[in-house]
Write a protein that holds these residues in place. Sequence first.
Motif, PDB file in Angstrom:
ATOM      1  N   ASN A  66      -1.455  10.783  -1.210  1.00 34.10           N
ATOM      2  CA  ASN A  66      -1.730  12.148  -0.782  1.00 34.10           C
ATOM      3  C   ASN A  66      -2.588  12.104   0.476  1.00 34.10           C
ATOM      4  O   ASN A  66      -3.392  11.186   0.655  1.00 34.10           O
ATOM      5  CB  ASN A  66      -2.436  12.921  -1.893  1.00 34.10           C
ATOM      6  CG  ASN A  66      -2.534  14.399  -1.584  1.00 34.10           C
ATOM      7  OD1 ASN A  66      -1.822  14.906  -0.709  1.00 34.10           O
ATOM      8  ND2 ASN A  66      -3.410  15.072  -2.308  1.00 34.10           N
ATOM      9  N   THR A  67      -2.414  13.089   1.348  1.00 30.72           N
ATOM     10  CA  THR A  67      -3.248  13.216   2.542  1.00 30.72           C
ATOM     11  C   THR A  67      -3.700  14.649   2.668  1.00 30.72           C
ATOM     12  O   THR A  67      -3.009  15.586   2.230  1.00 30.72           O
ATOM     13  CB  THR A  67      -2.480  12.806   3.816  1.00 30.72           C
ATOM     14  OG1 THR A  67      -1.330  13.638   3.944  1.00 30.72           O
ATOM     15  CG2 THR A  67      -2.074  11.343   3.774  1.00 30.72           C
ATOM     16  N   LYS A  68      -4.883  14.834   3.275  1.00 28.31           N
ATOM     17  CA  LYS A  68      -5.427  16.175   3.448  1.00 28.31           C
ATOM     18  C   LYS A  68      -6.215  16.207   4.739  1.00 28.31           C
ATOM     19  O   LYS A  68      -7.003  15.297   5.007  1.00 28.31           O
ATOM     20  CB  LYS A  68      -6.322  16.545   2.259  1.00 28.31           C
ATOM     21  CG  LYS A  68      -6.891  17.959   2.342  1.00 28.31           C
ATOM     22  CD  LYS A  68      -7.738  18.268   1.125  1.00 28.31           C
ATOM     23  CE  LYS A  68      -8.303  19.670   1.210  1.00 28.31           C
ATOM     24  NZ  LYS A  68      -9.166  19.985   0.041  1.00 28.31           N
ATOM     25  N   GLU A  69      -6.021  17.224   5.549  1.00 22.49           N
ATOM     26  CA  GLU A  69      -6.725  17.374   6.810  1.00 22.49           C
ATOM     27  C   GLU A  69      -7.584  18.626   6.768  1.00 22.49           C
ATOM     28  O   GLU A  69      -7.125  19.698   6.382  1.00 22.49           O
ATOM     29  CB  GLU A  69      -5.736  17.480   7.977  1.00 22.49           C
ATOM     30  CG  GLU A  69      -4.960  16.204   8.221  1.00 22.49           C
ATOM     31  CD  GLU A  69      -4.060  16.307   9.440  1.00 22.49           C
ATOM     32  OE1 GLU A  69      -4.130  17.380  10.107  1.00 22.49           O
ATOM     33  OE2 GLU A  69      -3.328  15.360   9.715  1.00 22.49           O
ATOM     34  N   ASP A  70      -8.873  18.482   7.131  1.00 21.15           N
ATOM     35  CA  ASP A  70      -9.792  19.624   7.215  1.00 21.15           C
ATOM     36  C   ASP A  70     -10.225  19.793   8.662  1.00 21.15           C
ATOM     37  O   ASP A  70     -10.614  18.822   9.321  1.00 21.15           O
ATOM     38  CB  ASP A  70     -11.027  19.397   6.345  1.00 21.15           C
ATOM     39  CG  ASP A  70     -10.676  19.399   4.868  1.00 21.15           C
ATOM     40  OD1 ASP A  70      -9.694  20.076   4.490  1.00 21.15           O
ATOM     41  OD2 ASP A  70     -11.384  18.718   4.075  1.00 21.15           O
ATOM     42  N   GLU A 112       0.844  -1.188   0.000  1.00 22.51           N
ATOM     43  CA  GLU A 112       0.000   0.000   0.000  1.00 22.51           C
ATOM     44  C   GLU A 112       0.882   1.241   0.000  1.00 22.51           C
ATOM     45  O   GLU A 112       1.825   1.331   0.780  1.00 22.51           O
ATOM     46  CB  GLU A 112      -0.909   0.020   1.226  1.00 22.51           C
ATOM     47  CG  GLU A 112      -1.942  -1.102   1.226  1.00 22.51           C
ATOM     48  CD  GLU A 112      -2.885  -0.998   2.412  1.00 22.51           C
ATOM     49  OE1 GLU A 112      -2.687  -0.063   3.217  1.00 22.51           O
ATOM     50  OE2 GLU A 112      -3.795  -1.836   2.501  1.00 22.51           O
ATOM     51  N   VAL A 161       0.653   5.486   0.112  1.00 22.07           N
ATOM     52  CA  VAL A 161      -0.166   6.677   0.324  1.00 22.07           C
ATOM     53  C   VAL A 161       0.303   7.750  -0.654  1.00 22.07           C
ATOM     54  O   VAL A 161       1.446   8.198  -0.588  1.00 22.07           O
ATOM     55  CB  VAL A 161      -0.059   7.176   1.775  1.00 22.07           C
ATOM     56  CG1 VAL A 161      -0.892   8.450   1.949  1.00 22.07           C
ATOM     57  CG2 VAL A 161      -0.503   6.090   2.746  1.00 22.07           C
TER      58      VAL A 161
END
Length: 717
Positions: free
Chosen positions: A710-714, A706, A708
């Motif tokens: 891209n990551t995004k935090e809101d 696996e 990753v």
Amino acid sequence: MAPMSEADDIAADLANEAAALDGYFSDAPLDPQPQYPDLMDSFENAVIISNLPKVKKEKVEKLTKVVMKLVSRIGTLVTDPDSGYTGVDMPFNEETNSSLGFVFCEYETLEEAKNAVEVLNDYKFDKNHSLAVIPYIRAQQLAKIEKKEFQQPEPAPFVERPNTTSWLEDPNQRDEFLTRQGKETTVYWSDGKNDPVVDYDGSREKEAGVAWCEYYAHWSPLGSYLATLVPSKGVILWSGAKYEKSGRFPCPGVEFIMFSPQEQFLLTSNNRREDPNAVKVFNVQTGKLLRAFPLYPPNVSTDGPPPPFQWSNDDSYLARMGHGLISIYETPSMKLLDRRSLAADGIHEFQWSPKANILAYWAPEHGNAPAHVDLIEIPSRKKLRQKNLFNVTKCSMVWQNDGEYLAVKVTRHTKSKKTLYNNIELFRLNEAGIPVEMLDVKDAVMALSWEPRGSRFAMIHAENPSSTKVNVSFYDMMKKVEATTQKKGKKGGVQPKTEVAELNLVETLDGKQCNCIFWSPAGGTIIMAGLGDSASGTLEFYDVNTKNLTIKEHYRANQVLWDPSGRTVATVVSQPIGGGHFKFAMDNGYILWTFQGKQLCQQSYETFYQLVWRPRENLLSKPEIKKVRKNLKKYEKQFDKADKDRQRALKLEETKGKRALRTTYRQLLSRLAEYRDRQKTQRMDLLNGYDSEDESNYVVSEQVIETVMNTKEDVVL
């Protein structure tokens, strides 16, 4: 002395007379040489007129006078006052006390005799007798024929004629059009959705080294024949699925042709003023020349263009305007109707009704008589309607294509003749008495056109005829009104709208850049076009029912041509054949559009002369068309399925090559796989019994990785 005998007495008397005349006679020998006229033994100036009524002795003199009056119109008869010979001799049978039904006529010249044969043959002498005329020398030739037993000739082998309606059997209901560009003449299929497909391009004639068209080409009114013009020879007709020759018509120098509406006759013209046979009329089926005419009728000025011939809708009559008259010829005899022309003092223009044997003509003011428009029924010559007009400068007539309405655009002047204004006279021919309505128009009217098979018409008008911005108005001869009926005990209910015969303005479109209007043959859609060198080439597709408007452009376009179904329209930039270099040659070609204004295809040519759609007959009546439109949803599935099948067939045809390559590739893979299977034993022997294709000889392991991306935090408050 013996007495003198009677003979002696006579001799003595002659001697005494000779002595008395002594000195009166010349000594020159007597040698008379009388001057007799040349003896004519050929009888080439004589004709025999047969099929006359057989009459008794007391009526012979009267019949002879009638015949003499008739034949003397053709030329001068040979007469001899001393013998009482009048140039006409009617044989009489004393035993039966009856004439023999024929006469001998002798003219002074051979030309007059030939003219008598041409003019009087098939002449309607009375209700029961049509004359038959032959030269006398022809009768002499027939008399010398030996009498033999009649032998039935063998019939000529049957040759099947081409099927002139084969194109109507096209399963896709496509239309056809013809183009003339360069030295090529090509016929295309058009389905209104895809690019045109070539039907025939004259390949057979190209292989033979001949051109199947050297000038313009014309379809017959019902689309049965294609006529190509070869000026050095004449006109050639083509028909059938393979465009086979169906007829030839010799008319050297031909520049113009016109079929009769039912395709029975063909008129040709070479436009030569000095040719007494410039205009010829042929029978299409037999190819026989029926009659020839000079380019101009008698007593008509040759300064302007020649008055054109016009056919009646059922091919029964051919008419041409002369000086104060209309000459109407019956077909197929091509003789004057009732042996006289139709008197029309001062006539300027005439037209046949498209659906009935009715003539419409107009004549300007003459003396104290006003200008007038007349409707005349043929062959009775009955005047159906006359409309008097005053202060008229010019008139122009426009028929609705079903002959139900006639519009006459009248240009009038004031008493000072300095100001011109227009009004439209509208005739309703299907109503009793043919009522006429007048539409006053303050502006100048530049064009007027009827909706095919409808009651609406459109016209272009503007305050100034040279204006670049014009108005287009739509009128309807039938007004829709709501009929309200009152029932007993109930309130009045509103019924469906009905139509009444009343002229009404539908709408006016302001500020248009057009100088021509073209209705779709299916009705409802109209193209407002700006054509010509000085126009912008704007094309406005307007649906009169839904008010939808689509604006397109074809620069330098000089023609707009609808196909017979109203599905497709062509806009054309063409040049005349001959006449040197065309200054807009770079714009030559055509564009095909749908009736909604969507462009289908475009073709450009260096030299482009002509595009013409193949006509087709309207087979459905108005009630049948309304019924089809009312139940159109019932046919939608059938039409959708047919469209899908056609698209699938086209796609299969387009991908035919790719599918063939794919099939070949798959066959190659199959052969290679079979070959590999046959080598399996040999491969295992080389690998000491190891089978590389046996999955049990492999250890299978699975790993999952696996990553990753891209990551995004809101942050939510």
